[in-house]
Design a protein around this motif. Structure first.
Motif, PDB file in Angstrom:
ATOM      1  N   GLY A  96       0.826  -1.196   0.138  1.00 54.61           N
ATOM      2  CA  GLY A  96      -0.026  -0.014  -0.060  1.00 54.61           C
ATOM      3  C   GLY A  96       0.858   1.262   0.028  1.00 54.61           C
ATOM      4  N   SER A  97       0.160   2.443  -0.045  1.00 53.80           N
ATOM      5  CA  SER A  97       1.105   3.713  -0.017  1.00 53.80           C
ATOM      6  C   SER A  97       1.922   3.995   1.476  1.00 53.80           C
ATOM      7  N   CYS A  98       3.030   4.347   1.300  1.00 52.92           N
ATOM      8  CA  CYS A  98       3.709   4.767   2.545  1.00 52.92           C
ATOM      9  C   CYS A  98       4.154   6.097   2.560  1.00 52.92           C
ATOM     10  N   ASP A  99       4.064   7.101   3.533  1.00 52.57           N
ATOM     11  CA  ASP A  99       4.078   8.369   3.510  1.00 52.57           C
ATOM     12  C   ASP A  99       5.633   8.732   3.797  1.00 52.57           C
ATOM     13  N   GLN A 100       6.534   7.855   3.921  1.00 52.91           N
ATOM     14  CA  GLN A 100       8.044   8.474   3.899  1.00 52.91           C
ATOM     15  C   GLN A 100       9.004   7.371   3.185  1.00 52.91           C
ATOM     16  N   PRO A 101      10.025   7.621   2.692  1.00 52.99           N
ATOM     17  CA  PRO A 101      10.742   6.816   1.881  1.00 52.99           C
ATOM     18  C   PRO A 101      11.195   5.493   2.727  1.00 52.99           C
ATOM     19  N   VAL A 102      11.257   4.520   1.796  1.00 57.90           N
ATOM     20  CA  VAL A 102      11.806   3.300   2.518  1.00 57.90           C
ATOM     21  C   VAL A 102      13.345   3.071   1.953  1.00 57.90           C
TER      22      VAL A 102
END
Lengths: 274, 418
Positions: free
Chosen positions: B138-144
């Motif tokens: 799903g969408s994530c709000d900070q970079p991995v």
């Protein structure tokens, strides 16, 4: 002439006067066909507070004169001297000439991608003044100068000249002039590619900077249009690599009527050279 | 052939088939000889010829310094692989990361190895269980951030599989640092309509060698910005093989490299347009500084008969900062479809722009300072297009440190030591 005496009066109010003397300047470029001489013995004296209009046909060497004075690597000096308050600047690097107080407003200012206007301007001002301006003063001065030139504040964050319209490029040159406060400024066809409103803003900028910093100006132009806004003290005709005639503002009007053909070598006409 | 056909019948069928005419190759573009038919794809290293200076694939690379990458090996395990969010917290929620068995993750399903080194890497990684899987559901709000930290010269192999679900949005950074000799395979599959920004950053220590193969599949209607930033290491050679899982995909590839004396940076972008209405942009730009700095960029856009309305463009620019550096640039285009929107390429190798330098100098800025501004600007312009603020800052810090090195020998010594 009333114009001139007013200027002389201002000049006397300013403590420092400086002088730029060009003597017997010969210069050219290296081409595939060998060396090509473009400046064929240029003589001119400019004092701070004076505005000299340098007019002439295309290809006469007006831009070469501007580039040679500021040290562009493409042009090689053969002989002659250029003294700024007695210092021969021909042996100096372009940045050393700029630090001595020479400024060139270019006909086609170069784009430098990735270098922001603010970073560029602050670096230049720091180098020319010899120390970094205090941040608060600097931001104030920049904002004010941009406001006067009716430049969008976002302009400061854009890359140097990148994607600027013709008018924006010329205004950016005047912004630099106002911030760098030179002793002598060369304007290489500052009027080219400008609509009437932009021309007025640019001319106002030159006049304002002249009044504030009292530099000596060489206004290189092909047309008399800008001379309606920036009043010259002297008008020179430049043809085939040298000055061929000098007069007052009335000479510009005469050129408007007669054109440059009579100053060209026999058999050539302006239209033929273009 | 299951059913017997008479010779006459066969001849009749052949006569009805369209034939390639070498005198008029564009008459039926679909019949043109295709690199897709010639390219070997295999998990078995023996299926590939031995790399040589004369092969198209290896002609620029210093293969004598890479010989161990072409023979089966047991990975040293000296590369530490980990993942976390940008703020340092462990990945959670829609992001799963871990070591995987070849069977439990889609390893090998995005694409088979494309050359000898990548087939050897596959064998070595699979044999030693050095396969990791980053799965974004799903969408994530900070970079991995996936970190590959090298701890020594022993030859290592790592295989990483990145999958992003349909409709997800994610910024993914694969950060390579430390001392390493690394054979790396990365497979990337992005879901339909997903928006993914994936960066592979190479900031290796001196002497490091890195051979990588990235097989990439852009989802139907998805957008993938793929960034490769190679700033240091002795040999970095990365080959990207992207294609599309369906129509309307957009692949935006940005490459930035900085080669200094003794370093070799090679990037290959082998884009395949296999579905209709997809767009690809490949912009690779690099600077080379000093004698012995070398780079190569080879780009190909293969537009298959199955990909009408393709819009593709590839560009490579090299800025040679000092004499003695060599940049190779090789753009290619294979257009097998007459019904495309556009296919363009451009390539250049240039020196410092005298006009830029003169402009800055005429404003009182000294020669060295002017050169630094121009180089910094060259990189800032590109780095600003990455679109992940943390990455942009990290990279500009590196560029500034590299440029500062030239300023004093004392500074250079301090920087060499760390």
């Amino acid at each position: 002439m009333a114009e001139m005496s007013e200027k002389t009066a201002i000049a006397q109010n300013v403590q420092e006067t400086h002088v730029l003397e060009i003597r017997g300047l010969r210069a050219g470029v290296e081409t595939k066909q060998g060396r090509k001489e473009i400046l064929k013995g240029v003589d001119l004296t400019v004092r701070t507070g004076e505005i000299h209009a340098i007019m002439g046909p295309n290809g006469s060497g007006k831009s070469t004169l501007a580039y040679t004075l500021t040290g562009h690597p493409k042009y090689e000096v053969e002989s002659g001297t250029v003294l700024l308050d007695g210092t021969d600047i021909l042996a100096l690097k372009p940045y050393e000439r700029a630090r001595l107080g020479l400024f060139l407003s270019m006909q086609a200012p170069v784009e430098v991608p990735g270098v922001s206007m603010t970073n560029f301007l602050r670096t230049a001002v720091t180098e020319v003044q010899g120390s970094a301006p205090s941040l608060r003063e600097w931001v104030g001065e920049l904002d004010e100068a941009m406001r006067r030139l009716r430049m969008d504040p976002r302009f400061a964050n854009r890359s140097v000249n990148e994607g600027f319209s013709g008018g924006e490029k010329k205004r950016s040159e005047i912004l630099q002039l106002e911030l760098l406060k030179p002793k002598f400024a060369l304007f290489d066809e500052i009027d080219s590619g400008l609509d009437i409103d932009a021309l007025r803003i640019v001319a106002e900028g030159i006049n304002r900077a002249e009044k504030a910093d009292h530099f000596g100006a060489m206004l290189i132009t092909h047309y008399t249009r800008i001379l309606r806004y920036v009043k010259p003290d002297f008008v020179h005709v430049f043809a085939d690599g040298r000055f061929v005639r000098t007069g007052g503002p009335e000479l510009a009007d005469e050129l408007e009527q007669t054109g440059y053909d009579r100053y060209l070598p026999q058999g050539k006409s302006e239209s033929a050279l273009a | 052939m299951g059913k017997m056909v008479s010779e006459d019948e066969e001849a009749a069928v052949r006569a009805r088939m369209p034939h390639y005419d070498s005198a008029d190759p564009y008459k039926l573009p679909a019949l043109m000889p295709s690199s897709a038919d010639r390219s070997i794809r295999s998990f078995d290293p023996d299926d590939f010829p031995a790399p040589g200076h004369r092969s198209d694939e290896w002609r620029y690379a210093p293969i004598d310094r890479l010989d161990d990458f072409f023979h089966p090996f047991t990975p040293s395990g000296l590369t530490e692989v980990s993942a976390a969010f940008e703020d340092g917290t462990p990945v959670a929620g829609p992001v799963r990361f871990g070591r995987a068995d070849a069977g439990s993750c889609p390893a090998g399903s995005v694409g088979k190895p494309v050359d000898k080194a990548s087939a050897v890497q596959w064998q070595a990684s699979a044999g030693a269980g050095r396969i990791w899987w980053l799965d974004v559901t799903g969408s994530c709000d900070q970079p991995v951030i996936v970190r590959l930290a090298g701890h020594g010269d022993g030859l290592d192999a790592v295989h990483l599989v990145v999958t992003v679900a349909d409709d997800a949005r994610a910024d993914i950074v694969i950060d390579h640092t430390g001392q390493a000799s690394l054979a790396e395979g990365i497979e990337i599959r992005t879901g339909a309509r997903s928006h993914v920004n994936l960066s592979s950053i190479q900031e290796w220590q001196k002497g490091s060698r890195h051979l990588g193969s990235q097989r990439i599949e852009v989802g139907r209607g998805a957008e993938l910005q793929h960034n490769v930033i190679s700033l240091s290491g002795s040999v970095v050679r990365l080959r990207m093989d992207p294609d599309f899982a369906g129509p309307d995909g957009f692949l935006n590839m940005l490459g930035i490299y900085f080669a200094d004396p003794g370093s070799y940076m090679e990037h290959r972008t082998m884009v395949v347009h296999n579905h209709p209405s997809c767009r690809s942009r490949v912009i690779y730009k690099g600077a080379l500084d000093g004698t012995g700095a070398r780079s190569a960029w080879v780009g190909n856009a293969l537009i298959l008969p199955t990909a009408p309305k393709t819009d593709s463009y590839e560009l490579n620019r090299n800025l040679v900062l000092s004499p003695g550096a060599v940049a190779n640039s090789e753009p290619q285009l294979e257009i097998e479809n007459g019904a495309i929107v556009g296919a363009g390429h451009a390539s250049s190798v240039g020196r410092f722009d005298d006009e830029q330098l003169f402009y800055l100098e005429s404003r009182g800025i000294g020669v060295d300072q002017a050169r630094k501004l121009v180089v910094r600007g060259f990189f800032a312009d590109l780095i600003g297009q990455i679109g992940v603020p943390g990455v942009e800052k990290q990279l500009m810090d590196t560029i500034d440190r590299r440029l500062a090195r030239g300023e004093s020998s004392d500074m250079a010594r301090i920087l060499e030591e760390d």
